[in-house]
Structure formats: C-alpha cells, structure tokens
Design a protein around this motif. Structure first.
Motif, PDB file in Angstrom:
ATOM      1  N   GLY A  61      23.755  95.621  77.272  1.00 25.64           N
ATOM      2  CA  GLY A  61      24.968  96.016  76.583  1.00 25.64           C
ATOM      3  C   GLY A  61      25.946  94.893  76.402  1.00 25.64           C
ATOM      4  N   ASN A  62      26.963  95.189  75.712  1.00 32.81           N
ATOM      5  CA  ASN A  62      27.890  94.162  75.273  1.00 32.81           C
ATOM      6  C   ASN A  62      29.256  94.783  75.039  1.00 32.81           C
ATOM      7  OD1 ASN A  62      29.376  92.501  73.374  1.00 32.81           O
ATOM      8  ND2 ASN A  62      27.512  91.300  73.193  1.00 32.81           N
ATOM      9  N   VAL A  63      30.302  94.235  75.644  1.00 32.95           N
ATOM     10  CA  VAL A  63      31.618  94.852  75.488  1.00 32.95           C
ATOM     11  C   VAL A  63      32.712  93.867  75.080  1.00 32.95           C
ATOM     12  CG1 VAL A  63      31.122  96.663  77.166  1.00 32.95           C
ATOM     13  CG2 VAL A  63      32.163  94.558  77.947  1.00 32.95           C
ATOM     14  N   GLU A  64      32.393  92.576  74.981  1.00 32.90           N
ATOM     15  CA  GLU A  64      33.444  91.591  74.720  1.00 32.90           C
ATOM     16  C   GLU A  64      34.203  91.884  73.431  1.00 32.90           C
ATOM     17  OE1 GLU A  64      30.391  90.928  75.554  1.00 32.90           O
ATOM     18  OE2 GLU A  64      30.314  89.530  77.213  1.00 32.90           O
ATOM     19  N   LEU A  65      33.470  92.191  72.366  1.00 36.00           N
ATOM     20  CA  LEU A  65      34.114  92.469  71.080  1.00 36.00           C
ATOM     21  C   LEU A  65      34.965  93.727  71.152  1.00 36.00           C
ATOM     22  CD1 LEU A  65      31.129  91.753  68.674  1.00 36.00           C
ATOM     23  CD2 LEU A  65      33.183  90.386  68.917  1.00 36.00           C
ATOM     24  N   ALA A  66      34.498  94.724  71.880  1.00 34.39           N
ATOM     25  CA  ALA A  66      35.197  96.006  71.959  1.00 34.39           C
ATOM     26  C   ALA A  66      36.579  95.851  72.556  1.00 34.39           C
ATOM     27  CB  ALA A  66      34.378  96.995  72.774  1.00 34.39           C
ATOM     28  N   ASN A  67      36.701  95.026  73.587  1.00 32.47           N
ATOM     29  CA  ASN A  67      37.991  94.855  74.241  1.00 32.47           C
ATOM     30  C   ASN A  67      39.019  94.156  73.358  1.00 32.47           C
ATOM     31  OD1 ASN A  67      37.699  96.148  76.730  1.00 32.47           O
ATOM     32  ND2 ASN A  67      36.506  94.441  77.554  1.00 32.47           N
ATOM     33  N   GLY A  68      38.565  93.539  72.275  1.00 26.69           N
ATOM     34  CA  GLY A  68      39.493  92.878  71.369  1.00 26.69           C
ATOM     35  C   GLY A  68      39.799  93.680  70.113  1.00 26.69           C
ATOM     36  N   TYR A  69      39.274  94.920  70.038  1.00 30.02           N
ATOM     37  CA  TYR A  69      39.487  95.726  68.826  1.00 30.02           C
ATOM     38  C   TYR A  69      40.781  96.528  68.972  1.00 30.02           C
ATOM     39  CZ  TYR A  69      38.445  98.796  64.879  1.00 30.02           C
ATOM     40  OH  TYR A  69      38.495  99.470  63.690  1.00 30.02           O
ATOM     41  N   PRO A  70      41.784  96.346  68.095  1.00 29.84           N
ATOM     42  CA  PRO A  70      43.115  96.918  68.330  1.00 29.84           C
ATOM     43  C   PRO A  70      43.416  98.252  67.648  1.00 29.84           C
ATOM     44  CG  PRO A  70      43.248  95.311  66.575  1.00 29.84           C
ATOM     45  CD  PRO A  70      41.791  95.380  66.975  1.00 29.84           C
ATOM     46  N   ASP A  71      42.628  98.645  66.628  1.00 30.76           N
ATOM     47  CA  ASP A  71      43.047  99.725  65.736  1.00 30.76           C
ATOM     48  C   ASP A  71      42.597 101.105  66.198  1.00 30.76           C
ATOM     49  OD1 ASP A  71      44.171  97.819  64.057  1.00 30.76           O
ATOM     50  OD2 ASP A  71      42.293  97.548  62.946  1.00 30.76           O
ATOM     51  N   PHE A  72      43.308 102.138  65.702  1.00 28.20           N
ATOM     52  CA  PHE A  72      42.876 103.519  65.855  1.00 28.20           C
ATOM     53  C   PHE A  72      41.820 103.827  64.797  1.00 28.20           C
ATOM     54  CE2 PHE A  72      46.898 103.778  68.104  1.00 28.20           C
ATOM     55  CZ  PHE A  72      46.655 104.713  69.096  1.00 28.20           C
ATOM     56  N   GLY A  73      40.970 104.801  65.091  1.00 29.73           N
ATOM     57  CA  GLY A  73      39.985 105.203  64.093  1.00 29.73           C
ATOM     58  C   GLY A  73      38.971 106.174  64.652  1.00 29.73           C
ATOM     59  N   HIS A  74      38.029 106.563  63.815  1.00 30.41           N
ATOM     60  CA  HIS A  74      36.898 107.388  64.209  1.00 30.41           C
ATOM     61  C   HIS A  74      35.830 106.459  64.790  1.00 30.41           C
ATOM     62  CE1 HIS A  74      33.317 109.946  63.761  1.00 30.41           C
ATOM     63  NE2 HIS A  74      34.147 110.973  63.741  1.00 30.41           N
ATOM     64  N   PRO A  75      35.030 106.906  65.773  1.00 24.51           N
ATOM     65  CA  PRO A  75      34.026 106.001  66.359  1.00 24.51           C
ATOM     66  C   PRO A  75      33.035 105.438  65.353  1.00 24.51           C
ATOM     67  CG  PRO A  75      33.724 108.263  67.132  1.00 24.51           C
ATOM     68  CD  PRO A  75      35.061 108.200  66.476  1.00 24.51           C
ATOM     69  N   ILE A  76      32.728 106.176  64.292  1.00 20.42           N
ATOM     70  CA  ILE A  76      31.818 105.646  63.269  1.00 20.42           C
ATOM     71  C   ILE A  76      32.412 104.394  62.635  1.00 20.42           C
ATOM     72  CG2 ILE A  76      30.762 106.067  61.012  1.00 20.42           C
ATOM     73  CD1 ILE A  76      29.305 107.569  63.158  1.00 20.42           C
ATOM     74  N   GLU A  77      33.695 104.440  62.254  1.00 16.03           N
ATOM     75  CA  GLU A  77      34.295 103.279  61.604  1.00 16.03           C
ATOM     76  C   GLU A  77      34.564 102.147  62.599  1.00 16.03           C
ATOM     77  OE1 GLU A  77      38.563 103.653  60.331  1.00 16.03           O
ATOM     78  OE2 GLU A  77      38.304 105.731  60.987  1.00 16.03           O
ATOM     79  N   ILE A  78      34.933 102.496  63.838  1.00 18.81           N
ATOM     80  CA  ILE A  78      35.169 101.458  64.841  1.00 18.81           C
ATOM     81  C   ILE A  78      33.877 100.698  65.124  1.00 18.81           C
ATOM     82  CG2 ILE A  78      35.780 101.024  67.237  1.00 18.81           C
ATOM     83  CD1 ILE A  78      37.707 103.392  67.089  1.00 18.81           C
ATOM     84  N   ALA A  79      32.793 101.443  65.407  1.00 22.56           N
ATOM     85  CA  ALA A  79      31.514 100.803  65.707  1.00 22.56           C
ATOM     86  C   ALA A  79      30.993 100.024  64.502  1.00 22.56           C
ATOM     87  CB  ALA A  79      30.497 101.852  66.143  1.00 22.56           C
ATOM     88  N   TYR A  80      31.188 100.578  63.307  1.00 23.84           N
ATOM     89  CA  TYR A  80      30.722  99.921  62.088  1.00 23.84           C
ATOM     90  C   TYR A  80      31.438  98.592  61.881  1.00 23.84           C
ATOM     91  CZ  TYR A  80      29.501  99.392  57.114  1.00 23.84           C
ATOM     92  OH  TYR A  80      29.041  98.938  55.903  1.00 23.84           O
ATOM     93  N   GLN A  81      32.748  98.575  62.098  1.00 24.52           N
ATOM     94  CA  GLN A  81      33.525  97.348  61.902  1.00 24.52           C
ATOM     95  C   GLN A  81      33.224  96.317  62.986  1.00 24.52           C
ATOM     96  OE1 GLN A  81      37.614  98.618  61.513  1.00 24.52           O
ATOM     97  NE2 GLN A  81      37.177  99.826  59.688  1.00 24.52           N
ATOM     98  N   ILE A  82      33.086  96.772  64.216  1.00 19.54           N
ATOM     99  CA  ILE A  82      32.755  95.846  65.299  1.00 19.54           C
ATOM    100  C   ILE A  82      31.370  95.234  65.078  1.00 19.54           C
ATOM    101  CG2 ILE A  82      32.190  95.723  67.765  1.00 19.54           C
ATOM    102  CD1 ILE A  82      34.450  97.641  68.324  1.00 19.54           C
ATOM    103  N   SER A  83      30.437  96.042  64.572  1.00 24.81           N
ATOM    104  CA  SER A  83      29.059  95.549  64.396  1.00 24.81           C
ATOM    105  C   SER A  83      28.973  94.405  63.397  1.00 24.81           C
ATOM    106  CB  SER A  83      28.139  96.693  63.960  1.00 24.81           C
ATOM    107  OG  SER A  83      28.438  97.123  62.635  1.00 24.81           O
ATOM    108  N   ALA A  84      29.971  94.290  62.516  1.00 20.66           N
ATOM    109  CA  ALA A  84      29.980  93.180  61.563  1.00 20.66           C
ATOM    110  C   ALA A  84      30.095  91.833  62.274  1.00 20.66           C
ATOM    111  CB  ALA A  84      31.136  93.345  60.582  1.00 20.66           C
TER     112      ALA A  84
END
Length: 424
Positions: A61-84
C-alpha cells in the motif's frame, strides 16, 4: 456541485502484517509460500465537521499522496485524482531504488488498493451508510463520462450496482499446479485439520466451482490436468448427488498465442465433452501487454468467454481488449475499489462476462472482494483461496463473519455484508 456527503482526508496510516502459507501455491511458473498484508486506516472529515475512519487491507500500500490531498469530495473523484500522480511517484521511487525498470501500472494499483478501500469505507462511515448506497447523483459530484467517456453521460454508479448484496454466492476454489488431487497424492501431511487434497476439499465444503491453474506452455499437461481434476470432481460429486459444477482455467499469460487456447478447448471437448461443458471461462491466456503482444481472441471467444485479468489496468485497456476479441473481464479489489467499480460499469454496458477474483486475500481483503462481487449484478461467482493457503490471517474476521469464511454447499453468505462502510 459540492455535496453535503463529501469528505476530505485527514490522515492515512499503514501497517504491515506477515502472512505465512500453510501450503505452497504455484501459478504462472512461480511458487510462493508467504505474503505481506498492508493494512491502511484512513481518517476523514465531513463538511459538517464530523469525523470517521475506514479500514482497508490488501496483500501491499501507499499513503504518501493521500496525506497531501486537501479537497473535499466523493471517494471516486478523490481516488481518481490521486491516481493521476501514481506514475510520477512510481518513476521517482524506481529511480531512488535504482530499479532496472519502472514500477508498472498494475503494481501501482495494487500498492494503492488498501488506501482506496479504506477511503470508501470511511466515506460510508462518515455518512452512516453502506458505501454502495452512496453512488448516485445525490452523492457523486460527476457522472461517469468524466471517468470513462461520453457513452456514460448522465449515468452514475448506482445504475450498475445493487442496493442489497446477493444473499449467497458460489465460491471459486483454487487448484494450484502443485495441489494434490487425492489423498494418495499428499506427500507431506500438514496435519492442521484442514483438507489436504482436492477430493477432501470438495467433500468438506461442497465445492461447485474450481479455478484450475495451468501451465500454458505444455498442452498435453494442461489437458491431462483438467481431465484428472474432472475425474476427481465427478467421483466426489457423484457421492454427494451433485450434478452441476464448473471450472475456470487460468493460464497466467503463459500461452504463446490464442491458437493454444483453441487447441486446448478443442481437444478437451473431443476427449471429454462433459468436462468441456463445465468450463465457464478462460482467464488471461496470453501476455498482459496488449499493445506489444496483440492477439486476436475472437475464435477462442466463440468457444468460451475469454477474460482479461492482468491486462486490465484502466478503461483504455478494456477497450483494447474488446477490439482484440476478449469477451469478459475479471474484477479484483486488489486493483482498487474505485477502478473496480468504474470498470464493472463499463463491462456491463458492453455486455461482457464478469467475475470477481482475489490475490489470495485473507481477512478484510477477502470481505471487500466478496462485498464487491455481491453488489455487481452479473458476477458469476467470487474467488477465495486464502482459506486454503493462509487461513490463520483470517481468524479475527472469521469470528465476526463465520458464514463468509465457512463454505457451505459451495457458497458463502454474502448477504451479511450489509453494514455501513464497505459492508463489514
């Protein structure tokens, strides 16, 4: 428009758990006897300021990017944007570790899958609801055309998922290349009270679905293996009075061409028509890189559904697989909850055969996989082989959900996966 159900990530944390196997598992020319679980806990905050936490588990697993994500949203859009950002991070990590080649996309998805699961779980808990009931236009900020293409304009994931999990589902039991078929073939007894041969497993669990690992580069061996398994299954099922059971055949990319599959199926049918009829689908027979190793599967797909597995890493590869004649898709929670839901929607729209498989997933990772299978309308069965190779890792969860880790008449009780979050 922002939704009151939106969440943002407060913190993501991971831990590692060693998982030794009770017996070695051989597939695709490799033998493994242990794995590592990555457990991820994601803390989130809702727009009203309330908090919740979700849990995800998967074999890496991997969480480094997740801890830097600041915005509100639905998990589909959050995961989709982080995956980029996954390819960039994979490239940087590959350079830092001085790897011979960059970490491939499939490995990136598996590495992030526990986080993805925990995010969806936390979202459901933050909204006091099952995550599969939060996939409509009331919760999602974008329709599926944003994630797929214009064919999905105005559609949301609630169209392609069930509001209640299926009550029961058949479980696909794995028959590895090293697995003894009869008690007489057992060379070294494990002695832990669990079955040690296929015949014993069928008798104990009433199995009706068998996933057969094959060589892909030895046609005679592959044919003989299927026929030997069919003989054992026929004898065991005759004793139980069972007349219908099924196989899937997994070559793990080892076939040199699609012609191998056609020859395999043709010869099976000639030698044993009943065994041929029991084959439900064929899984990923040739190389996963569909662009570098294109194979036309159209003739093989006329005989049985040909399912894309290792190749399936995004929507683009699903479209390419269809062009090349693949007629089915394997969903895996280990590739991410978000991608699994999006690709399940696309596969259903295109009328593809669907199955849900695992990565020898114990405990919570198996429950996530079973929950996914139980919520996708057209899935045929769910695979679960951790109970065969590393059952000890599932014990804490088996106490809570005994009928999901105990197979009865070849089925598991997926109807119990109806709690908040991911269902468990």
């Amino acid at each position: 428009m922002p939704k009151p159900s939106d969440i943002r990530i407060v913190e993501a944390a991971l831990s590692f758990e060693a998982v030794p196997y009770r017996a070695p598992l051989k597939f695709g020319g490799r033998t493994i006897d242990r794995s590592t679980l990555v457990n991820v806990e994601v803390s989130v905050e809702g727009r009203r300021g309330h908090g919740a936490s979700g849990f995800g588990s998967m074999p890496v697993g991997n969480v480094e990017l997740a801890n830097g994500y600041p915005d509100f949203g639905h998990p589909i859009e959050i995961a989709y944007q982080i995956s980029a950002e996954y390819p960039h991070q994979a490239k940087s990590l590959s350079q830092r570790l001085k790897l011979a080649e960059e970490i491939p996309l499939l490995a990136q998805l598996v590495a992030a899958s526990a986080f993805d699961a925990a995010l969806h779980d936390a979202y459901g808990r933050a909204n006091d609801a099952n995550s599969y009931d939060l996939l409509s236009s009331k919760q999602m900020n974008d329709d599926l055309s944003i994630y797929l293409d214009a064919q999905f304009k105005g559609e949301f994931l609630d169209k392609y998922t069930l509001r209640k999990p299926k009550d029961k589902m058949p479980l696909y039991h794995l028959v590895g290349a090293l697995d003894p078929l009869t008690d007489a073939e057992v060379k070294t007894h494990i002695g832990d009270g669990l079955p040690e041969s296929l015949a014993a497993w069928i008798k104990a669990d009433g199995l009706t679905h068998l996933k057969i690992k094959l060589a892909g580069d030895n046609l005679d061996w592959d044919i003989d293996r299927v026929l030997a398994i069919d003989k054992v299954a026929a004898e065991a099922n005759a004793a139980r009075g069972v007349k219908a059971w099924f196989y899937s055949c997994d070559f793990n990319e080892k076939c040199a061409s699609a012609n191998y599959v056609v020859d395999f199926l043709t010869r099976i049918k000639k030698k044993n028509a009943a065994a041929y009829d029991r084959i439900q689908y064929i899984e990923q027979p040739t190389h996963r890189d569909l662009k570098a190793h294109p194979e036309k599967m159209h003739d093989a797909a006329k005989l049985k559904p040909i399912v894309i597995d290792e190749s399936l890493v995004d929507y683009e590869t699903l479209l390419l697989a269809r062009e090349q004649g693949y007629s089915g898709a394997a969903l895996k929670a280990c590739k991410g909850q978000t991608d699994s839901l999006l690709l399940a929607a696309a596969a259903q729209k295109f009328g593809l055969f669907l199955c849900v498989q695992d990565l020898t997933c114990p405990g919570a990772s198996f429950l996530q996989s079973a929950s996914l299978a139980a919520r996708i309308p057209s899935t045929a069965a769910v695979e679960g082989n951790a109970r065969q190779y590393c059952p000890a890792a599932s014990k804490p969860w088996a106490k809570k959900y005994p009928n999901l880790f105990k197979v009865t008449d070849g089925e598991v009780a997926t109807g119990a996966l109806n709690k908040i979050g991911l269902g468990f």
